[in-house]
Design an enzyme around this catalytic site. Sequence first.
Site: not given
Length: 339
Positions: A249-251
């Site tokens: 997701g936000d990696e």
Amino acid sequence: MDGPPRPAPAAIPLDGLARLLPMHAVLSESGHVRAAGPTLRRICGDIDLVGRRFLDLFEVTRPRPAQSLSDLFAISDRKIMVRFRADPARQLRGHLVCLGPGEGAIVNLSFGISAAEAVRDHGLSHADFAPTDLTVELLYLTEVKAAVMGELKSLNQRLQSARRTAEAQALTDPLTGLSNRRAFDLALDRAVAGVARGATFSVLHLDLDRFKQVNDALGHGAGDVVLTEVARILRAQLRQNDVVARVGGDEFMAILTGATEIDTLAGISGRIIAALEQPIDYDGATCRISGSIGIARSVSYDRPDPRRLIEDADAALYHSKHMGRGRTTIDRPDRDAAA
């Protein structure tokens, strides 16, 4: 009894002969052209064939050169090859038949394998060939084959393009346009294989800080804008030969080719974090994030393993978060190589 008398051979009118053999020439006993078929006249252009000596117009090359009328008539009933002496010096195939003492001969010519060129150069149509000549059908089949092969080539190109597009889409994150996790894993396998040839690299793992607050406060639309901006920052700060991927997701993860010096890696990661901490505008609102980074270097292992590299980069990342976020850890925490 000798049987009934044989009928006299029927004389064929020249216009009928022209329809049957549009590439013929009727020769007198002196070897001059008495009449010529319409197609033969057409390909000879402005030259008036009638009244001209056949051997002045055409060079006989096979079965043997013919320099004189006797040479010419000596190859009666045999296939011959002739070349038109004027431009275009087209080679023709033919058959010469002597009509009898004092009656001259008939030569019937054809284009042979150069029929397609003749059709193109002289604008010939089916009317320029004998009704029983298969040339028109063969040319039609050739054109059909060319059209089919062209369409097959075009279809194959479209299929190859579609395959490449599908493969690229299967390896691309649709939101950011970066590589996805599958593409990253494939690239990491290649990078590890390259170590045997002396290559070096580092694996960078980035996790965004305060991203959840942006989503909660402004919605997923704002989160998508932030992720797209993060992708832009990573492209700007890393080189074209580095592999950059969104793996969650936000990696984000990256393979930094040839970059293993701690000072170099600290400088790269410091610039990335500084850029991430710049405010991002979303529909009049300001989004503020940061990032934590963990890095594992191929030179830290005797024999690098893809899974171990990812695990160690992940451990370094969470050490950065534990130490206060917005910072970088190089190698596992127990290596005491934090930056």
